[in-house]
Design a protein around this motif. Sequence first.
Motif: not given
Length: 365
Positions: A295-298, A174-182, A314-319
């Motif tokens: 800063l996403s928490g990954y 699930p975290a890679l969905v966020v990171i690779l999407g970014a 808080m300004a990081d959409p990935a978080r």
Amino acid sequence: MGRLRAITIKEFWAVLRDPRSRIVLFVPPLLQLFIFTFASTLDVKNFDVGILDRSGGRAAIEFASQIAGSPNVRHVVPLRSDEALAHAIDNQDVIAAIVLEPDFDVQLARGGAKAGLILDGRRSNAAQIVAGYLQQIAMRTGATLRPGIAAAPPGSIVRHWFNPNLDYLWFTLPALVVILGATTGLAVTGQSIARERELGTFDQLMVSPLRVHEILIGKTVPPICVGLINGTIFLGVSVLLFGVPFTGSILLFFLSLFIYLLALAGIGLFVSAASQTQQQAFLGIFLVSVPVILLSGYASPVDNMPGWLQMISMADPARHFMVIVEGLFLKDMPVSEILSNIVPLILIASVTISLAAWLFRARME
């Protein structure tokens, strides 16, 4: 609508007309998903343990054999002296060293024995996990040699909610969905306006009847579509191939993914509008993507960061999207909590797209 349709088709052609570009947009992210899934493992396996056995008794030998038989231990390194122990730790030949005193068997016969454990603090997280493994082995060995010694504290039952077997894939994918999407979303949008300047077509946009918002919408649609396609592929691979459960709403997943990609598009367009060349845009996207990921928490939980850094995150959409994705995958997060994380994404998208429009308009004047 005619102008909007024309600029959208034009941007799709700019992104997809080259066969190599089509491959780069879809194949590398999928390969990265497979590679990073196994590379970013949170398990600690195949580690070496040193044993300084000053006892030589039956219990010490049994303890050493139990450690050697663990599937996570690669080698048990016998140590002959304190100097050999220090040398093994210093050279990272072992991540942990166990010291058994001469009266180890005697202490065990009296009801309990203690073993010294020295860990390599340079690998702090792995060392703590190894310490947990060795403690479990010690408790099992003690229960085998002395049946009166309990293998676990009486009455304690440990349950891991949302991930019963502590499978790292359930967290990593699930975290890679966020990171690779970014990374994909920022890379595609970050080149769009800079490419127009480098190819000399930016002046054509300036004299065209297109308005600023129409140009930005046209440049936003292709990367969002690419991101939605990749997100669908990642979701299918995670659930069908790797067996990660998806317990939430598919509709909420795609809604939050769309807003997340919109926020990323705003960041990418702002960087692209501020760049004169594609090389500058590439460096700018690299400068932005590193803090977005960190800063996403990954890599580490956001709660472990200093307070001022948590405010910046808080300004990081990935978080915010990280919380949504992990909640939808593992714990069927309620709609109210998902919306509480979608609202910041909407605010980030509004601010970044507005800044990109302002900078783009300033460059056109």
